[in-house]
Design a protein around this motif. Structure first.
Motif: not given
Length: 128
Positions: A61-62, A69, A71-72, A115, A117
């Protein structure tokens, strides 16, 4: 006429091999009687339980190198043998496959760490 007879015979065969709801209910009752999802599913509790993990990456994703970072979207499969959930299919009308909700059986604790967050628990329920 032979074709109709063949189709009719196949219909009788499939009806004979169909699982009965009574067999499924009896198996469900037998498997869950005295079963605790808090007990490791090994007959010998001193032996380790092997849990196999399969991770399938579906997409990225990102990716932000500066923020470190990533994102998957992914799917994780866990496999193990629950030695407390075994039965003889002949005792239950030939029933050799049985599906049960994961909330009713032992499942390993799985946590996603490192992570961006908060640390998040992966799985169902909030009882651990």
């Amino acid at each position: 006429m032979k074709i109709l007879y063949g189709i009719f015979s196949l219909g009788l065969l499939s009806m004979h091999l169909a699982q009965r709801v009574e067999d499924t209910r009896a198996l469900n009752s037998a498997l869950l009687t005295n079963y605790s999802r808090n007990v490791k599913p090994k007959l010998n509790q001193t032996e380790p339980l092997q849990v196999f993990l399969e991770f399938q990456l579906l997409g990225i994703i990102e990716f932000d190198e500066v923020l470190a970072k990533l994102s998957v979207i992914a799917v994780t499969f866990l496999y193990w043998r629950d030695e407390l959930m075994t039965w003889n299919p002949e005792d239950y009308g030939g029933l050799d496959v049985f599906y049960i909700a994961s909330q009713k059986v032992w499942t390993p604790n799985l946590v996603l760490v490192n992570t961006v967050k908060d640390i998040k628990k992966i799985g169902f329920g909030d009882d651990w």
